[in-house]
Write a protein that holds these residues in place. Structure first.
Motif, PDB file in Angstrom:
ATOM      1  N   UNK A 140       0.832  -1.212   0.000  1.00 26.13           N
ATOM      2  CA  UNK A 140       0.000   0.000   0.000  1.00 26.13           C
ATOM      3  C   UNK A 140       0.863   1.257   0.000  1.00 26.13           C
ATOM      4  N   UNK A 141       2.007   1.218   0.665  1.00 25.45           N
ATOM      5  CA  UNK A 141       2.918   2.375   0.642  1.00 25.45           C
ATOM      6  C   UNK A 141       3.317   2.694  -0.798  1.00 25.45           C
ATOM      7  N   UNK A 142       3.601   1.673  -1.575  1.00 23.58           N
ATOM      8  CA  UNK A 142       3.944   1.886  -2.998  1.00 23.58           C
ATOM      9  C   UNK A 142       2.734   2.442  -3.738  1.00 23.58           C
ATOM     10  N   UNK A 143       1.580   1.791  -3.528  1.00 29.25           N
ATOM     11  CA  UNK A 143       0.359   2.209  -4.220  1.00 29.25           C
ATOM     12  C   UNK A 143      -0.005   3.665  -3.904  1.00 29.25           C
ATOM     13  N   UNK A 144       0.247   4.084  -2.683  1.00 24.57           N
ATOM     14  CA  UNK A 144      -0.128   5.432  -2.241  1.00 24.57           C
ATOM     15  C   UNK A 144       0.996   6.449  -2.439  1.00 24.57           C
ATOM     16  N   UNK A 145       2.136   5.976  -2.977  1.00 18.30           N
ATOM     17  CA  UNK A 145       3.206   6.886  -3.368  1.00 18.30           C
ATOM     18  C   UNK A 145       4.036   7.434  -2.222  1.00 18.30           C
ATOM     19  N   UNK A 146       4.110   6.703  -1.121  1.00 21.64           N
ATOM     20  CA  UNK A 146       4.907   7.184   0.022  1.00 21.64           C
ATOM     21  C   UNK A 146       6.142   6.316   0.253  1.00 21.64           C
ATOM     22  N   UNK A 147       6.347   5.328  -0.613  1.00 27.32           N
ATOM     23  CA  UNK A 147       7.436   4.363  -0.392  1.00 27.32           C
ATOM     24  C   UNK A 147       8.815   5.001  -0.525  1.00 27.32           C
ATOM     25  N   UNK A 148       8.995   5.902  -1.473  1.00 24.47           N
ATOM     26  CA  UNK A 148      10.328   6.470  -1.723  1.00 24.47           C
ATOM     27  C   UNK A 148      10.716   7.443  -0.610  1.00 24.47           C
ATOM     28  N   UNK A 149       9.812   8.345  -0.250  1.00 25.28           N
ATOM     29  CA  UNK A 149      10.117   9.312   0.817  1.00 25.28           C
ATOM     30  C   UNK A 149      10.236   8.610   2.160  1.00 25.28           C
ATOM     31  N   UNK A 150       9.381   7.617   2.379  1.00 24.85           N
ATOM     32  CA  UNK A 150       9.398   6.872   3.638  1.00 24.85           C
ATOM     33  C   UNK A 150       8.099   7.016   4.396  1.00 24.85           C
ATOM     34  N   UNK A 151       7.946   6.158   5.351  1.00 24.91           N
ATOM     35  CA  UNK A 151       6.678   6.102   6.083  1.00 24.91           C
ATOM     36  C   UNK A 151       6.895   5.450   7.435  1.00 24.91           C
ATOM     37  N   UNK A 152       5.875   5.520   8.274  1.00 25.33           N
ATOM     38  CA  UNK A 152       5.925   4.963   9.621  1.00 25.33           C
ATOM     39  C   UNK A 152       4.878   3.852   9.729  1.00 25.33           C
TER      40      UNK A 152
END
Ligand code: AMP
Ligand code: ZN
Length: 114
Positions: free
Chosen positions: A71-83
């Motif tokens: 889902x991080x990839x799908x929502x476009x937050x994978x490159x910047x990072x996430x918690x």
């Protein structure tokens, strides 16, 4: 499970903004987001806290974490990072007693958390 908010979201008696669903889990947007992206990923079986996990749940928990990455990839937050975050019991900040993995992104998070 009667009187469990997230079980009611799973059986659709309470509406939610669903992001992803399969036979084992449901992912939906948090009603009170702490970040531009705030998704909750929950198993479809009622497990109150991390303290209640049994060895047989290990695969299911792996699927929750795996889904967070998808889902991080799908929502476009994978490159910047996430918690990603599981809260357990009162001191851990848990308010809904059906385990859930928070996926948060779209802003910067400090470490350690407050
Ligand atoms: P926790 O504090 O870790 O137990 O997280 C529970 C989360 O559930 C909080 O971030 C709430 O904003 C969220 N929440 C509570 N009710 C709902 C709801 N009806 N739909 C979506 N998210 C909810
Ligand atoms: Zn439940």
């Amino acid at each position: 499970m009667e009187n469990c908010l997230f079980c009611k979201i799973i059986d659709k008696s309470i509406p939610s903004d669903i992001v992803y669903e399969n036979d084992n889990l449901l992912a939906f947007n948090d009603i009170n987001p702490e970040a531009p992206v705030h998704v909750l990923i929950i198993p479809k079986i009622h497990i109150p806290t991390l303290n209640d996990l049994k060895k047989e749940h290990v695969g299911l928990l792996g699927e929750l974490v795996f889904t967070a990455g998808i889902l991080a990839k799908k929502l476009g937050i994978d490159k910047d990072g996430y918690r990603t975050n599981f809260n357990c019991n009162d001191a851990g900040g848990q308010t809904v007693y059906h385990i859930h993995l928070h996926l948060l992104g779209g802003r910067h998070f400090s470490w350690p958390p407050g």
